[in-house]
Design a protein around this motif. Structure first.
Motif, mmCIF file in Angstrom:
data_model
loop_
_atom_site.group_PDB
_atom_site.id
_atom_site.type_symbol
_atom_site.label_atom_id
_atom_site.label_comp_id
_atom_site.label_asym_id
_atom_site.label_seq_id
_atom_site.Cartn_x
_atom_site.Cartn_y
_atom_site.Cartn_z
ATOM 1 N N ASP A 7 53.823 22.877 -8.827
ATOM 2 C CA ASP A 7 54.447 22.486 -10.086
ATOM 3 C C ASP A 7 54.194 21.000 -10.285
ATOM 4 O OD1 ASP A 7 55.620 25.009 -10.707
ATOM 5 O OD2 ASP A 7 57.196 24.587 -9.244
ATOM 6 N N LEU A 8 53.533 20.677 -11.382
ATOM 7 C CA LEU A 8 53.290 19.281 -11.726
ATOM 8 C C LEU A 8 54.533 18.764 -12.441
ATOM 9 C CD1 LEU A 8 51.366 16.875 -11.826
ATOM 10 C CD2 LEU A 8 50.415 17.832 -13.932
ATOM 11 N N GLN A 37 54.208 16.121 -7.623
ATOM 12 C CA GLN A 37 54.112 17.579 -7.611
ATOM 13 C C GLN A 37 55.072 18.147 -6.578
ATOM 14 O OE1 GLN A 37 49.799 17.412 -6.735
ATOM 15 N NE2 GLN A 37 49.563 18.760 -8.499
ATOM 16 N N LYS A 68 48.046 20.933 -15.092
ATOM 17 C CA LYS A 68 47.870 21.382 -13.722
ATOM 18 C C LYS A 68 46.382 21.565 -13.463
ATOM 19 C CE LYS A 68 49.489 25.176 -10.946
ATOM 20 N NZ LYS A 68 50.411 26.293 -10.926
#
Length: 160
Positions: A7-8, A37, A68
């Motif tokens: 997950d950015l 992240q 992403k």
């Protein structure tokens, strides 16, 4: 085993403070790109990963955008045409901060984390990325046996 997902959380331009400037070997106040992240397995965050890149190499690339990207930072830099050579890492275990424990869902008091500081160099010995990684010690599996970087100089032959 569930494959990790990334997950950015944020991407932003910053000025290098003394700590980042020393890691990237650039003057303080140099523009850098900061990426945060979270790497998760299922619903559990396994790692908090911060990456800093000199804006001189990452501006106007997907690394500077809130998108992403495919693969880890080495893969992304290779895709941009950088020839990577080596990485230096320091690893230590410690007690997490309250924020780290919350993000990593560490419920047991004193559950350790691994702290990894990684510096990535290109074939010209230039620093192309610095990373700071905090991982829940009980959720780290490895080592992964894949060589991503080419060694500097000539490789030694075994037996000589």
């Amino acid at each position: 085993m569930t494959r990790p997902s990334t997950d950015l959380i944020t991407v932003r331009y910053r000025q290098a403070d003394e700590w980042i400037a020393a890691r990237l070997k650039v003057p303080t106040t140099t523009p850098v790109i900061y990426r945060l992240q979270h790497i998760s397995t299922g619903s559990e965050v396994r790692k908090i990963q911060e990456t800093w890149l000199p804006a001189s190499i990452a501006a106007d690339t997907p690394l500077a955008e809130q998108v992403k990207a495919e693969g880890d930072i080495c893969h992304q830099l290779l895709n941009l045409g950088h020839i990577l050579a080596t990485a230096e890492e320091t690893i230590q275990s410690r007690t997490p901060s309250q924020d780290e424990a919350k993000t990593l869902s560490l419920v047991e008091r004193g559950s350790p984390v691994l702290e990894v500081d990684r510096t990535i160099f290109d074939s010209n010995s230039r620093v192309v990325a610095a990373q700071h990684i905090i991982a829940a010690a009980d959720r780290v599996h490895g080592p992964r046996a894949r060589q991503l970087l080419r060694p500097r100089g000539r490789a030694r032959r075994r037996g000589r």
